[in-house]
Design a protein around this motif. Sequence first.
Motif, mmCIF file in Angstrom:
data_model
loop_
_atom_site.group_PDB
_atom_site.id
_atom_site.type_symbol
_atom_site.label_atom_id
_atom_site.label_comp_id
_atom_site.label_asym_id
_atom_site.label_seq_id
_atom_site.Cartn_x
_atom_site.Cartn_y
_atom_site.Cartn_z
ATOM 1 N N PHE A 13 9.876 -6.210 -6.166
ATOM 2 C CA PHE A 13 8.690 -5.346 -6.066
ATOM 3 C C PHE A 13 9.042 -3.970 -5.506
ATOM 4 N N ILE A 14 9.823 -3.936 -4.420
ATOM 5 C CA ILE A 14 10.128 -2.658 -3.768
ATOM 6 C C ILE A 14 10.965 -1.766 -4.681
ATOM 7 N N ILE A 15 11.980 -2.331 -5.308
ATOM 8 C CA ILE A 15 12.835 -1.513 -6.183
ATOM 9 C C ILE A 15 12.058 -1.046 -7.400
ATOM 10 N N LYS A 16 11.185 -1.896 -7.911
ATOM 11 C CA LYS A 16 10.380 -1.497 -9.067
ATOM 12 C C LYS A 16 9.447 -0.342 -8.724
ATOM 13 N N GLU A 17 8.768 -0.426 -7.580
ATOM 14 C CA GLU A 17 7.868 0.643 -7.173
ATOM 15 C C GLU A 17 8.626 1.894 -6.732
ATOM 16 N N ALA A 18 9.846 1.701 -6.235
ATOM 17 C CA ALA A 18 10.645 2.848 -5.774
ATOM 18 C C ALA A 18 11.137 3.711 -6.924
ATOM 19 N N GLU A 19 10.954 3.264 -8.143
ATOM 20 C CA GLU A 19 11.357 4.102 -9.281
ATOM 21 C C GLU A 19 10.613 5.434 -9.285
ATOM 22 N N ASP A 59 2.042 8.731 -5.013
ATOM 23 C CA ASP A 59 0.977 9.448 -5.713
ATOM 24 C C ASP A 59 0.472 10.634 -4.898
ATOM 25 N N VAL A 60 0.425 10.479 -3.580
ATOM 26 C CA VAL A 60 0.011 11.598 -2.725
ATOM 27 C C VAL A 60 1.028 12.733 -2.817
ATOM 28 N N PHE A 61 2.315 12.401 -2.783
ATOM 29 C CA PHE A 61 3.345 13.427 -2.919
ATOM 30 C C PHE A 61 3.224 14.143 -4.264
ATOM 31 N N ASP A 62 3.031 13.374 -5.322
ATOM 32 C CA ASP A 62 2.897 13.986 -6.649
ATOM 33 C C ASP A 62 1.676 14.893 -6.722
ATOM 34 N N HIS A 63 0.601 14.474 -6.060
ATOM 35 C CA HIS A 63 -0.633 15.270 -6.108
ATOM 36 C C HIS A 63 -0.460 16.602 -5.394
ATOM 37 N N HIS A 64 0.039 16.577 -4.181
ATOM 38 C CA HIS A 64 0.133 17.805 -3.396
ATOM 39 C C HIS A 64 1.246 18.722 -3.887
ATOM 40 N N LEU A 65 2.289 18.152 -4.483
ATOM 41 C CA LEU A 65 3.366 18.976 -5.032
ATOM 42 C C LEU A 65 3.169 19.276 -6.507
ATOM 43 N N VAL A 118 0.828 -1.210 0.000
ATOM 44 C CA VAL A 118 0.000 0.000 0.000
ATOM 45 C C VAL A 118 0.863 1.261 0.000
ATOM 46 N N CYS A 119 1.875 1.285 0.840
ATOM 47 C CA CYS A 119 2.724 2.483 0.939
ATOM 48 C C CYS A 119 3.442 2.768 -0.376
ATOM 49 N N LEU A 120 4.016 1.747 -0.976
ATOM 50 C CA LEU A 120 4.781 1.975 -2.199
ATOM 51 C C LEU A 120 3.893 2.322 -3.381
#
Length: 735
Positions: A361-367, A307-313, A300-302
């Motif tokens: 999974f983590i590295i892929k989403e961390a992109e 997306d929340v950061f992208d939305h607010h910024l 959920v976090c990744l």
Amino acid sequence: MAKNKKATKKFEKKKLKQTIEKRRKVQKFKKSVERRQIKKRLSRNEAKNEKEDINLSKNMKTDQKLVDSEDDLISEEIIKLKGMNDLTLSDSNEESLEEDDDVVENFWISDDEEKTEGSDVINKEDDDDDQYNKQSKSHKQKSSVRKDALELKKQIEELEYKDPEFYNYLMKNDQELIEFDVSDSESTSEKGDSDSDDDDIVIEEKSSSENENVNEKEEKAALNEFELDDDNISNENIQDLTSEMIDKWVSTIIESKSLRSTHKLVLAFRAAAHINQDEAVESFAYKISSPSVFNNLVVVCLKHVPDVFDHHLNVKDFDAKNPKSICTRRKWKSLQTLVKSFLNSVLYILKQLTENDTLYFIIKEAEKLVPYYSCFPKLTGQYLKVLLQHWGAAEDKVRVVAFINIRKLVLVAPAPFVDLCLKGIYTTFVRCCKETSAFTLPSINLMRNCTIEIYGLNFKSSYQSAFGYIRQLAIHLRNSMNMKSEETFSAVYNWQYIHCIELWSEVLATYCDEQRVATTGQSPLQELIYPLVQVCIGVLRLNASAQYFPLQFHCMRALIRLIQKTGTFIPLAPYLFEILHSAEVCRNAKPSTLKPLDFTIHLKAPKNYLRTSVYQEGICEELTEILLEYYASFCLSIAFPELIIPAVFQIKRFIKNSKKFKINKQFQHLVQKFEENGKFIEQHRQNVDFGPGDTEKVKSFLRDVNMDTTPLGAYAKKLRNLKEQRRKLMESVSY
């Protein structure tokens, strides 16, 4: 009198009234805090100074004097605070009125500076108790008032999470102390959220940053203010995270991009990242006892937090390539701490994990987080280090996603960071190719292809890096030639050295290709072809013994690759003829039942292979293939008939003196293809109307003809396909 600036008029018209109201609210809050602290200080003084032999009347008089003196100090503090606020307001009006929101942020920055100054004074006072006993009573009271005010304000911000019950009690009985405006800069930009909700969000963000960065003295002072026990708070308020809590937060994030729920997710993710640290569990707001909850939280976090950061910024795709634009966004200052906390948690969990599927999974989403990592130089270096670690040691699918993140870092991060990436990826490649076998060779080839891709992103930095590392190869070779010791010799004749030669030959062949140069212009890497060729030839001359023929074949293939791609003429034929007429090939070999030697994974032939028919046939097969590839590189050259004369002469002389039917048949077929291709070139050369001096027309001779349509080119392609089929067959049998 000078006219006011346009920005000043705009500020006075739109924001001046709101700013003044904020100042008044803050002043009112400070005044109430100071009065409450005076009362607490009085009660403490009464408890400390109470003695049985002192009359009640004397105590009342002394208390009354303290009240009077502290009331005077309150008035002095209020006057000073008003002056500081007025100064902050005037400075912001004169200097930074071009953006209205910057004025509000400057106000809160000035308050933070007051906090840091106050905390420094507190620390000095704690260290010098004896000195303060000699100072005047009024000075003690003045410093204690400021200390208590700052610490109480900090504790109010942290209280909601450390002791929710006490916080709710204050909300019911003393709401004025709790409800004060802290995040107007955040609330002005939020359309869908209320002012009170935004205030709570900013309070939570500040509390998380303070929990990470506050020193031990400040923590003790804050806890003593409310007379609470740190161990009891942590043990009572750690919540057991459940899937229902996560689903609730996710629903609010999806619906309204709520920063409040995002902050709770980040706190829970931070606890999940440090789940293996038993001694640090009590310092987190949540505890995780179920593996399913852990997996759900990570996913959920990744997926949702970036997306929340992208939305607010308001980050778009084109902004992701420019991290400076993210750092200048209006909400960046309020979200910076939250973003940094989340990035630290992702970084920490990547350091701890070893399971390949989870890492993938983590590295892929961390992109999606790479642009945010680029906003923090220290975290960028740490993230690159972790990515390089997994790129060099994990499975191929993890290597690929790690490389994608590294490549994006090179594109996004500032220019000096490119050099760090190039250095890191090259040194990781060299470290991982120390041992080569049939099982590790595919991974080494994958890493080499990734390195080639990185060196094509910035030619200016790539040239400097490649020049330095090719120079290192030349220094090792020079030391080996001059000193002639076993140590210097082994520094050259090893897999790391040969893989580096192959890497640089492929880099130069890729980015100095004739077709690429014709469309994009000459590459800066073109100047590195000559030093690399000299290094390869020096390696060929260093030791010409038959035991190191496999190593020489590797170097020759690297040079042939440069010839085919860049069109550079390299006189490689003499070194091929030396092997052809060597004693290992010409002498009668003893029969052997050994398995054929795989030249692709060997640099040095084992001693039991020397002077055997198996090794002799393998050398001749490799030599035939390399001769074919070398001369096929010039199969369209107008000078090909003259170029093959030494080769035809040397091969025919070898066939005449040799009695090995199988080897002679291979070389006879090769000579036949040489002669056929020579006749093909002579037929086309009869129709030319220019001489050897016209270099441009000489280069353009048969430029439109495909190399595979020539007799020698078609034969070379056929042998390549047969070799590839045989390699796949051998791999299927071995597995």
